[in-house]
Design a protein around this motif. Structure first.
Motif, short mmCIF file in Angstrom:
data_model
loop_
_atom_site.label_atom_id
_atom_site.label_comp_id
_atom_site.label_asym_id
_atom_site.label_seq_id
_atom_site.Cartn_x
_atom_site.Cartn_y
_atom_site.Cartn_z
N ASP A 1 -48.76 30.60 14.44
CA ASP A 1 -49.15 29.72 15.53
C ASP A 1 -49.91 28.51 14.98
O ASP A 1 -50.99 28.67 14.39
CB ASP A 1 -50.04 30.47 16.53
CG ASP A 1 -49.29 31.53 17.30
OD1 ASP A 1 -48.08 31.32 17.54
OD2 ASP A 1 -49.90 32.55 17.66
N ASP B 1 -51.74 24.85 15.94
CA ASP B 1 -52.36 24.18 17.08
C ASP B 1 -51.96 22.72 17.18
O ASP B 1 -52.11 22.12 18.24
CB ASP B 1 -53.88 24.29 16.96
CG ASP B 1 -54.35 25.73 16.83
OD1 ASP B 1 -53.99 26.54 17.70
OD2 ASP B 1 -55.05 26.04 15.85
N LEU B 2 -51.48 22.15 16.09
CA LEU B 2 -51.07 20.75 16.07
C LEU B 2 -50.06 20.54 14.95
O LEU B 2 -50.23 21.06 13.86
CB LEU B 2 -52.29 19.84 15.85
CG LEU B 2 -52.04 18.33 15.83
CD1 LEU B 2 -51.55 17.85 17.19
CD2 LEU B 2 -53.30 17.57 15.42
N CYS C 1 -40.76 21.25 20.05
CA CYS C 1 -41.80 21.89 19.25
C CYS C 1 -42.80 22.60 20.17
O CYS C 1 -43.34 21.97 21.10
CB CYS C 1 -42.52 20.85 18.40
SG CYS C 1 -43.84 21.55 17.40
N PRO C 2 -43.07 23.88 19.94
CA PRO C 2 -43.98 24.63 20.80
C PRO C 2 -45.46 24.40 20.49
O PRO C 2 -46.26 25.33 20.44
CB PRO C 2 -43.58 26.08 20.55
CG PRO C 2 -43.08 26.09 19.15
CD PRO C 2 -42.42 24.75 18.93
N ALA C 3 -45.82 23.15 20.28
CA ALA C 3 -47.22 22.76 20.02
C ALA C 3 -47.32 21.26 20.20
O ALA C 3 -46.30 20.55 20.11
CB ALA C 3 -47.64 23.16 18.61
N PRO C 4 -48.50 20.73 20.45
CA PRO C 4 -48.65 19.27 20.50
C PRO C 4 -48.21 18.64 19.19
O PRO C 4 -48.42 19.21 18.12
CB PRO C 4 -50.17 19.09 20.73
CG PRO C 4 -50.61 20.36 21.38
CD PRO C 4 -49.77 21.43 20.76
N ASN D 1 -53.19 18.87 30.95
CA ASN D 1 -53.11 19.16 29.51
C ASN D 1 -53.45 17.92 28.68
O ASN D 1 -54.15 18.01 27.67
CB ASN D 1 -51.72 19.66 29.15
CG ASN D 1 -51.45 21.07 29.66
OD1 ASN D 1 -52.35 21.74 30.14
ND2 ASN D 1 -50.21 21.51 29.57
N ILE E 1 -47.84 15.69 24.45
CA ILE E 1 -48.17 16.98 25.05
C ILE E 1 -47.06 17.37 26.02
O ILE E 1 -46.54 16.54 26.76
CB ILE E 1 -49.50 16.89 25.83
CG1 ILE E 1 -50.62 16.37 24.93
CG2 ILE E 1 -49.87 18.23 26.44
CD1 ILE E 1 -51.10 17.32 23.89
N LYS E 2 -46.70 18.65 26.03
CA LYS E 2 -45.73 19.19 26.98
C LYS E 2 -46.42 20.12 27.97
O LYS E 2 -47.58 20.47 27.78
CB LYS E 2 -44.63 19.93 26.21
CG LYS E 2 -43.81 19.02 25.29
CD LYS E 2 -42.82 19.80 24.46
CE LYS E 2 -43.51 20.66 23.41
NZ LYS E 2 -44.34 19.91 22.46
N SER F 1 -46.35 23.19 28.36
CA SER F 1 -46.82 24.44 27.77
C SER F 1 -47.97 24.23 26.78
O SER F 1 -48.54 25.20 26.27
CB SER F 1 -45.67 25.14 27.03
OG SER F 1 -45.14 24.29 26.02
N ASP F 2 -48.34 22.97 26.52
CA ASP F 2 -49.33 22.67 25.49
C ASP F 2 -50.75 22.58 26.05
O ASP F 2 -51.42 21.57 25.92
CB ASP F 2 -48.99 21.36 24.78
CG ASP F 2 -47.71 21.44 23.98
OD1 ASP F 2 -47.31 22.56 23.64
OD2 ASP F 2 -47.11 20.39 23.73
#
Length: 307
Positions: free
Chosen positions: A107, A109-110, A136-139, A173, A296-297, A299-300
């Motif tokens: 995981d 974070d950025l 991408c599953p993160a900012p 977010n 940012i998305k 989910s972020d």
């Protein structure tokens, strides 16, 4: 403290300079975060359907991976004992796929990557940057220059009056992330919002008459919505900027006017032909500003502060 503990730095071997690394090192030192440097390597003739024999394919593949590892290690700073830095080479044809693969196992974070101006062909063929922004599953922070942040200004771009649940989540977010960033680095937090020029819209349908004072009504709606967000996220009234026009143009103008160091913006990841021809505001904005952009998305969300 801003809860960014693990940073992934994407190094593109097609770029002459790795401008993301300087920004990542600065952030890691300040946030006491660890860094992972990542790149990809790939050659189709090393795959199973190649005419080469298995032993040769294995040897060539390992040689390519070793070469990329050596290239990554060349960026490791000497004497940097306060940051935990590791390196990863992924056997992937596309750089964004290497990022997604890495994030399946850890995981982050950025994610930080350097960026260069994009052409229409980049949009048609879905450039690495666009894939990261959308999937991408993160900012994701796209770095425009190796120069340090010097003006102490973070600009959060929101769609203040949207009733869509997705945009409301993104707004929170964006502002949560920007507020955390601003608090940690003791910078000024600014809010930016754009609204459409209604006269232009009605000019395209002359058979419909615009209601009296419609533009004033829309302007007041945006002012009230922005004021509410500013109160919620402790933004000074004189740090709220509202402009008339297309979002990417308005936000880029505001970023230039206030000398923003970074713009925090959201995306819902428009796909398909609409994404190519129209583009997402975040993607359009990247090429219109001189500063860094954090995307940012929905989910972020910002994680709770560490104890």
């Amino acid at each position: 403290m801003l809860d960014i503990n693990h940073i992934l730095v994407v190094l593109d071997n097609e770029h002459p300079e790795q401008i993301a690394l300087d920004r990542a090192l600065w952030l890691a030192r300040s946030l006491e975060a660890d860094l992972t440097l990542l790149t990809n390597t790939y050659e189709a003739y090393c795959e199973d359907d190649s005419s080469l024999d298995q032993e040769t394919r294995t040897r060539v593949k390992q040689a390519l991976v070793d070469k990329s590892e050596k290239w990554l290690n060349s960026f490791l700073p000497e004497g940097e004992n306060n940051i935990n830095i590791s390196a990863e080479v992924h056997w992937q044809k596309h750089l964004h796929d290497a990022v997604i693969e890495s994030m399946r196992h850890k995981d982050f974070d950025l994610v930080i990557k350097g960026t260069q101006p994009h052409s229409l062909l980049d949009r048609i063929f879905t450039h690495t940057d666009w894939n990261l922004l959308r999937h991408c599953p993160a900012p994701v922070m796209l770095v425009k220059s190796a120069k340090p942040w010097t003006h102490n200004r973070v600009l959060a771009s929101v769609d203040a009056t949207s009733g869509d649940t997705g945009h409301q989540i993104i707004n929170d977010n964006i502002l949560s992330f920007a507020e955390h960033l601003s608090d940690h680095f003791d910078t000024d937090l600014h809010l930016a919002n754009s609204y459409p020029l209604v006269a232009v819209a009605f000019a395209m349908v002359p058979e419909v008459t615009a209601p009296d004072d419609i533009q004033k009504y829309i302007t007041e709606q945006h002012e009230e919505a922005c004021a509410a967000l500013a109160r919620k996220y402790n933004i000074q009234p004189d740090h709220v900027h509202i402009g008339e026009g297309d979002a990417d143009t308005v936000i880029a103008g505001i970023a230039k006017d206030i000398d923003a160091d970074v713009v925090v913006v959201g995306t819902v990841g428009r796909e398909g032909i609409a994404g190519v021809l129209i583009g997402n505001t975040a993607e359009l904005l990247v090429d219109k500003v001189a500063c860094d952009v954090i995307v940012i998305k929905p989910s972020d969300g910002v994680k709770p502060d560490a104890d």
